[in-house]
Design a protein around this motif. Structure first.
Motif, mmCIF file in Angstrom:
data_model
loop_
_atom_site.group_PDB
_atom_site.id
_atom_site.type_symbol
_atom_site.label_atom_id
_atom_site.label_comp_id
_atom_site.label_asym_id
_atom_site.label_seq_id
_atom_site.Cartn_x
_atom_site.Cartn_y
_atom_site.Cartn_z
ATOM 1 N N ASP A 119 3.253 13.459 3.711
ATOM 2 C CA ASP A 119 2.466 14.082 4.788
ATOM 3 C C ASP A 119 1.004 14.205 4.389
ATOM 4 O O ASP A 119 0.096 13.932 5.174
ATOM 5 C CB ASP A 119 3.010 15.466 5.140
ATOM 6 N N HIS A 120 0.777 14.605 3.153
ATOM 7 C CA HIS A 120 -0.584 14.784 2.649
ATOM 8 C C HIS A 120 -1.321 13.444 2.591
ATOM 9 O O HIS A 120 -2.484 13.350 2.990
ATOM 10 C CB HIS A 120 -0.536 15.449 1.271
ATOM 11 N N VAL A 121 -0.647 12.406 2.112
ATOM 12 C CA VAL A 121 -1.258 11.068 2.023
ATOM 13 C C VAL A 121 -1.577 10.539 3.422
ATOM 14 O O VAL A 121 -2.663 9.988 3.658
ATOM 15 C CB VAL A 121 -0.331 10.098 1.249
ATOM 16 N N GLN A 122 -0.646 10.721 4.370
ATOM 17 C CA GLN A 122 -0.882 10.264 5.742
ATOM 18 C C GLN A 122 -2.052 11.006 6.377
ATOM 19 O O GLN A 122 -2.854 10.413 7.092
ATOM 20 C CB GLN A 122 0.377 10.454 6.590
ATOM 21 N N LEU A 123 -2.173 12.282 6.106
ATOM 22 C CA LEU A 123 -3.276 13.068 6.635
ATOM 23 C C LEU A 123 -4.614 12.578 6.077
ATOM 24 O O LEU A 123 -5.583 12.457 6.795
ATOM 25 C CB LEU A 123 -3.080 14.560 6.316
#
Length: 148
Positions: free
Chosen positions: A140-144
């Motif tokens: 989720d953090h990488v996609q954000l």
């Protein structure tokens, strides 16, 4: 940190947690978030009392604590939908129970291979659940970051 053996890596992680997560500056930076979450909690209690609804305070306090912890560490609330069929609160309670319970294998190392109380299997299951959760959090953090 809970599942790691004591050693250099554990000491580094403890130092990192102490300096980055539990410092006075970091704790004080979340004062407004804690105040907001406490306000939500108090409003819920007020509304329940005015409607004469019975409330499980233990569950509400656990939920409040989990919400604050997740907001401070992850930046958002992670609850039931993030953990398969198991509830966040139950996973935390089981982890705390296993970590706090005495294990016969710790007192008599020759018995640890038998895992008489099933601690090792349960801890491995919990570690797998937490690994999946942290993988999802990292994704989720990488996609954000990629979106920005």
């Amino acid at each position: 940190m809970v599942f790691r053996k004591y050693g250099p890596h554990w000491r580094k992680m403890r130092k990192l947690c102490t300096l980055e997560l539990l410092s006075n500056i970091k704790i004080n930076s979340f004062r407004s978030m804690r105040k907001q979450e406490l306000g939500i909690f108090v409003n819920f209690i007020k509304q329940a009392s005015s409607n004469h609804v019975e409330v499980d305070l233990s569950a509400k306090f656990a939920s409040l604590s989990a919400n604050m912890s997740c907001l401070m560490v992850f930046g958002k609330k992670y609850m039931e939908e993030e953990f398969d069929e198991r509830v966040f609160k139950n996973i935390i309670e089981e982890t705390l129970f296993l970590v706090a319970s005495p294990n016969i294998g710790e007192f008599f190392p020759f018995l640890s291979v038998f895992d008489l109380r099933g601690f090792i299997a349960r801890l491995k299951d919990l570690a797998k659940i937490f690994d999946e959760f942290f993988e999802k959090f990292i994704d989720d953090h990488v996609q954000l970051k990629e979106k920005n």
